[in-house]
Scaffold this motif. Structure first.
Motif, PDB file in Angstrom:
ATOM      1  N   LYS A  93     -32.049 -20.377  13.411  1.00 52.12           N
ATOM      2  CA  LYS A  93     -32.030 -20.645  11.974  1.00 52.12           C
ATOM      3  C   LYS A  93     -30.657 -21.150  11.545  1.00 52.12           C
ATOM      4  O   LYS A  93     -29.636 -20.561  11.904  1.00 52.12           O
ATOM      5  N   GLY A  95     -28.421 -22.142   8.178  1.00 56.63           N
ATOM      6  CA  GLY A  95     -28.366 -22.002   6.719  1.00 56.63           C
ATOM      7  C   GLY A  95     -27.723 -23.206   6.067  1.00 56.63           C
ATOM      8  O   GLY A  95     -27.257 -24.137   6.745  1.00 56.63           O
ATOM      9  N   GLY A  96     -27.676 -23.171   4.739  1.00 64.07           N
ATOM     10  CA  GLY A  96     -27.117 -24.279   3.962  1.00 64.07           C
ATOM     11  C   GLY A  96     -25.699 -24.614   4.370  1.00 64.07           C
ATOM     12  O   GLY A  96     -25.310 -25.785   4.412  1.00 64.07           O
ATOM     13  N   SER A  97     -24.910 -23.584   4.703  1.00 65.77           N
ATOM     14  CA  SER A  97     -23.506 -23.823   5.048  1.00 65.77           C
ATOM     15  C   SER A  97     -23.394 -24.618   6.356  1.00 65.77           C
ATOM     16  O   SER A  97     -22.404 -25.301   6.584  1.00 65.77           O
ATOM     17  N   LYS A 314     -24.528 -19.184  11.237  1.00 62.06           N
ATOM     18  CA  LYS A 314     -23.831 -19.130   9.937  1.00 62.06           C
ATOM     19  C   LYS A 314     -22.550 -19.953  10.012  1.00 62.06           C
ATOM     20  O   LYS A 314     -22.315 -20.678  10.973  1.00 62.06           O
ATOM     21  N   ASP A 315     -21.669 -19.745   9.027  1.00 59.39           N
ATOM     22  CA  ASP A 315     -20.373 -20.427   9.046  1.00 59.39           C
ATOM     23  C   ASP A 315     -19.240 -19.441   9.334  1.00 59.39           C
ATOM     24  O   ASP A 315     -18.096 -19.695   9.010  1.00 59.39           O
ATOM     25  N   GLY A 318     -20.044 -14.392  13.155  1.00 61.61           N
ATOM     26  CA  GLY A 318     -20.945 -13.248  13.277  1.00 61.61           C
ATOM     27  C   GLY A 318     -20.843 -12.378  12.041  1.00 61.61           C
ATOM     28  O   GLY A 318     -20.267 -12.781  11.026  1.00 61.61           O
ATOM     29  N   LEU A 320     -19.120  -9.663  10.051  1.00 63.67           N
ATOM     30  CA  LEU A 320     -17.714  -9.266  10.084  1.00 63.67           C
ATOM     31  C   LEU A 320     -17.531  -7.851   9.528  1.00 63.67           C
ATOM     32  O   LEU A 320     -18.430  -7.312   8.869  1.00 63.67           O
ATOM     33  N   ASP A 323     -16.498  -8.642   3.938  1.00 63.10           N
ATOM     34  CA  ASP A 323     -16.614  -9.995   3.397  1.00 63.10           C
ATOM     35  C   ASP A 323     -15.271 -10.724   3.537  1.00 63.10           C
ATOM     36  O   ASP A 323     -14.268 -10.289   2.980  1.00 63.10           O
ATOM     37  N   PRO A 324     -15.244 -11.854   4.266  1.00 59.68           N
ATOM     38  CA  PRO A 324     -13.963 -12.540   4.484  1.00 59.68           C
ATOM     39  C   PRO A 324     -13.356 -13.102   3.200  1.00 59.68           C
ATOM     40  O   PRO A 324     -12.162 -13.372   3.164  1.00 59.68           O
ATOM     41  N   GLN A 350     -23.510 -10.525   2.026  1.00 61.34           N
ATOM     42  CA  GLN A 350     -24.240 -11.785   1.839  1.00 61.34           C
ATOM     43  C   GLN A 350     -24.722 -12.390   3.151  1.00 61.34           C
ATOM     44  O   GLN A 350     -25.528 -13.304   3.152  1.00 61.34           O
ATOM     45  N   VAL A 351     -24.220 -11.893   4.268  1.00 60.77           N
ATOM     46  CA  VAL A 351     -24.438 -12.574   5.535  1.00 60.77           C
ATOM     47  C   VAL A 351     -25.896 -12.548   6.016  1.00 60.77           C
ATOM     48  O   VAL A 351     -26.330 -13.475   6.697  1.00 60.77           O
TER      49      VAL A 351
HETATM   50  N1  LIG Z   1     -19.733  -8.722   6.331  1.00 64.41           N
HETATM   51  C1  LIG Z   1     -19.839 -10.060   6.340  1.00 64.41           C
HETATM   52  N2  LIG Z   1     -19.853 -10.712   7.515  1.00 64.41           N
HETATM   53  C2  LIG Z   1     -19.966 -12.052   7.575  1.00 64.41           C
HETATM   54  N3  LIG Z   1     -20.072 -12.839   6.488  1.00 64.41           N
HETATM   55  C3  LIG Z   1     -20.061 -12.262   5.283  1.00 64.41           C
HETATM   56  C4  LIG Z   1     -19.938 -10.848   5.153  1.00 64.41           C
HETATM   57  N4  LIG Z   1     -19.973 -10.557   3.826  1.00 64.41           N
HETATM   58  C5  LIG Z   1     -20.101 -11.714   3.172  1.00 64.41           C
HETATM   59  N5  LIG Z   1     -20.153 -12.754   4.027  1.00 64.41           N
HETATM   60  C6  LIG Z   1     -20.309 -14.183   3.645  1.00 64.41           C
HETATM   61  O1  LIG Z   1     -21.571 -14.648   4.114  1.00 64.41           O
HETATM   62  C7  LIG Z   1     -21.440 -16.028   4.454  1.00 64.41           C
HETATM   63  C8  LIG Z   1     -22.474 -16.413   5.480  1.00 64.41           C
HETATM   64  O2  LIG Z   1     -23.711 -16.253   4.953  1.00 64.41           O
HETATM   65  P1  LIG Z   1     -24.498 -17.455   4.228  1.00 64.41           P
HETATM   66  O3  LIG Z   1     -23.641 -18.166   3.248  1.00 64.41           O
HETATM   67  O4  LIG Z   1     -25.756 -16.858   3.773  1.00 64.41           O
HETATM   68  O5  LIG Z   1     -24.745 -18.410   5.389  1.00 64.41           O
HETATM   69  P2  LIG Z   1     -25.920 -19.432   5.470  1.00 64.41           P
HETATM   70  O6  LIG Z   1     -26.065 -20.061   4.124  1.00 64.41           O
HETATM   71  O7  LIG Z   1     -25.416 -20.376   6.500  1.00 64.41           O
HETATM   72  O8  LIG Z   1     -27.105 -18.655   5.921  1.00 64.41           O
HETATM   73  C9  LIG Z   1     -20.051 -16.164   4.998  1.00 64.41           C
HETATM   74  O9  LIG Z   1     -19.529 -17.447   4.745  1.00 64.41           O
HETATM   75  C10 LIG Z   1     -19.265 -15.078   4.308  1.00 64.41           C
HETATM   76  O10 LIG Z   1     -18.460 -15.613   3.298  1.00 64.41           O
END
Ligand SMILES: Nc1ncnc2c1ncn2[C@@H]1O[C@H](COP(=O)(O)OP(=O)(O)O)[C@@H](O)[C@H]1O
Ligand SMILES: N[C@@H](CC(=O)OP(=O)(O)O)C(=O)O
Length: 542
Positions: A93, A95-97, A314-315, A318, A320, A323-324, A350-351
């Motif tokens: 999968k 995602g948008g990012s 994702k971007d 993994g 983390l 939240d970065p 949000q991950v």
């Molecule tokens: N604990 C966490 N671990 C990883 N990412 C996190 C975490 N908390 C928030 N994020 C945010 O989630 C984003 C990745 O999820 P998301 O934007 O949904 O990706 P996608 O749109 O590619 O599915 C990261 O860029 C990060 O900023």
């Protein structure tokens, strides 16, 4: 506070506005009712199993006997003809990012082709921030007037991004031109009606995934990798009719398996499936699985086909440690259990989508979270169990802008039925309760606005809750609270709390509510500390 408890799963049904979709023929994308709607509700719960001969793969099918029989029959027919055929083995999968531009689409295509031997099913979200833009365009259309609908900025941005991508990938614009025209018509329709129902909202945002998958499939075909695009709502993703937050129904699994499996056997091509979308079993209309729902589409396909691995790209490197965007030095967590990942997502990381772990856990398929910008990084592997011997604190999640209620019974100590009355009020109002802590005469709880998609609980709704509760209790409403969730090893919970309270005390932060949820079976726990917004700003800046 005595006897503090934590109910993380207390949920009440969402109130859904009656849709006017049927009065709006131009919006009606699909009026067909789903063939096997009845089997979705009256699922017999019987399970069939068929393996793929050479792999650890059991396809569990919960469905009505008729569908099950058809499936079993087709499976055995297929098995005889394709004994040596290589089956679909994993789902990837993006995602948008990962799909924000033509360049990103190319890189993702390279990645898919490099991992072609894994015979993946591809699930895609909408490009970049398309879903947000479509939502904003819909909101603007309600009040902009029909003659201005075509000029909405967000519509222009969506058009521009998709047309530029098509052009840069050397594709014909006909791949998406029909969708772009229909999208503009839809916005005009919303402007005419001056109303945006949840049902129309789902139809509106579906254009994002419908277009990204068409572009990606066309690009793979152009570079010689045979691919086939699928709209999830056309291949058996059957959901509840809870527009904007639908749940996948059991009938989805055999239906999706049947469609993807048969096509793959008859004419192998890389399946490119829209994430996030489904079809309401009663309405037959397009539904969505809640924000970030493509993760759930991926795990559902993993379960439907009994795949070996589910990959979520994702971007970031993994899952983390936090939240970065709050703490840039957050580190990847190499291993997680399904329960830990679900807890993390549920409390606001949000991950991952909060429901995404369910199908993976049910079928025990590992989920790997990887970085499409850094494919070499090992990512996070999510499994049923992991070695907890060295684990202390796994991850910290912050959920902001939470509403908290302190409810004190006006009756005597020991009154029974108080909790039941409080929860029945929330149930009647269709508001989901998140964290709960009780004492003999009082109850503190936080409200979860996530079921009311992309907006906070509005003041009117809150006033209504307080008004109802004041009939039986003294109520104190506290807004702009934050929940810090500490997810860690249940055996070290005192150590985790000791360290957390040390930091809070050093910074002069008072905890207003605390709740600990722990599962004896999953060896992880979550300690939830609720503090005020000012305090969280103080902590973040420290
Ligand atoms: N604990 C966490 N671990 C990883 N990412 C996190 C975490 N908390 C928030 N994020 C945010 O989630 C984003 C990745 O999820 P998301 O934007 O949904 O990706 P996608 O749109 O590619 O599915 C990261 O860029 C990060 O900023
Ligand atoms: N496009 C939808 C679904 C989704 O899963 O997106 P992403 O994978 O980019 O979080 C959303 O933005 O909610």
């Amino acid at each position: 506070m005595a006897g503090s408890v934590h109910f993380s799963g207390v949920r009440t049904p969402l109130l859904i506005k009656k849709s006017c979709f049927s009065r709006f023929p131009s919006l009606s994308k699909s009026s067909n009712l789903i063939e096997f709607a009845a089997s979705a509700v009256s699922s017999s719960g019987l399970f069939a199993a068929f393996g793929d001969g050479c792999r650890r793969r059991v396809l569990r099918v919960g469905c009505k006997k008729g569908v099950e029989a058809v499936l079993r029959e087709e499976a055995s027919e297929n098995e005889s003809s394709d004994d040596n055929a290589e089956k679909l083995a994993c789902v990837m999968k993006f995602g948008g990012s990962s799909l924000a531009s033509a360049e990103r689409m190319r890189e993702v295509a390279d990645l898919v082709l490099q991992l072609r031997d894994e015979r993946p099913v591809i699930v895609l979200s909408a490009m970049g921030k398309t879903t947000n833009k479509l939502l904003l365009a819909g909101e603007k259309a309600v009040s902009c007037g029909v003659s201005n609908a075509s000029e909405i900025d967000e519509l222009s941005l969506v058009k521009e991004l998709h047309l530029r991508t098509v052009q840069e990938l050397g594709l014909d614009s006909s791949v998406i031109s029909g969708h772009l025209e229909e999208l503009e018509q839809l916005l005009k329709g919303i402007a005419m009606m001056k109303e945006l129902t949840l049902r129309t909202t789902d139809y509106l945002v579906s254009f994002g995934e419908c277009m990204s998958t068409r572009i990606f499939a066309a690009y793979l075909n152009k570079i010689g990798a045979k691919a086939r695009q699928y709209d999830a709502f056309d291949i058996g993703f059957i959901t509840t009719d809870d527009f904007t937050n639908a749940d996948i129904l059991e009938a989805t699994y055999p239906a999706v398996a049947k469609r993807l499996y048969n096509d793959w056997i008859n004419d192998p091509a890389i399946p490119i499936v829209t994430g996030f979308l489904g079809k309401g079993w009663k309405s037959g209309a397009v539904t969505t699985l809640g924000r970030g729902g493509s993760d759930l589409t991926a795990t559902a396909i993993g379960r439907a086909l009994g795949l070996q691995e589910i990959q979520v790209w994702k971007d970031v490197d993994g899952v983390l440690t936090c939240d970065p965007s709050i703490y840039p030095r957050a580190l990847p967590v190499p291993y997680l259990t399904f329960d830990e990942a679900a807890e993390l997502a549920y409390f606001g990381a949000q991950v991952l989508h909060p429901q995404a772990m369910r199908p993976a856990r049910e079928s025990d398929i590992p989920v790997r979270v990887k970085n499409s910008y850094n494919p070499e990084a090992p990512g996070t592997l999510i499994n049923k169990t992991r070695d907890m011997s060295k684990a202390v604190l796994t991850s910290i999640v912050l959920k902001r802008n939470v509403t908290m209620l302190d409810i004190v019974s006006t009756r005597m100590l020991g009154q029974f039925g108080f909790l039941a009355k409080v929860f029945s009020i929330f149930e009647d109002l269709g508001i989901s309760v998140d964290v709960v802590a009780t004492s003999e005469v009082s109850i503190s709880l936080t409200l979860d606005p996530s079921k009311l998609w992309s907006r906070e609980l509005i003041q009117q709704e809150l006033d209504h809750v307080v008004e109802e509760l004041e009939k039986i209790a003294v109520v104190n409403l506290l807004q702009h609270r934050s929940i810090i969730s500490l997810i860690g090893n249940i055996q070290r919970s005192s150590l985790i709390l000791e360290k957390a309270f040390n930091v809070l005390r050093t910074n002069g932060v008072n905890v207003q509510m605390i709740s600990q949820g722990a599962s004896k079976v999953c060896s992880s726990c979550s300690c939830l500390l609720i503090i005020s917004l000012d305090d969280i700003i103080l902590l973040s800046s420290d």
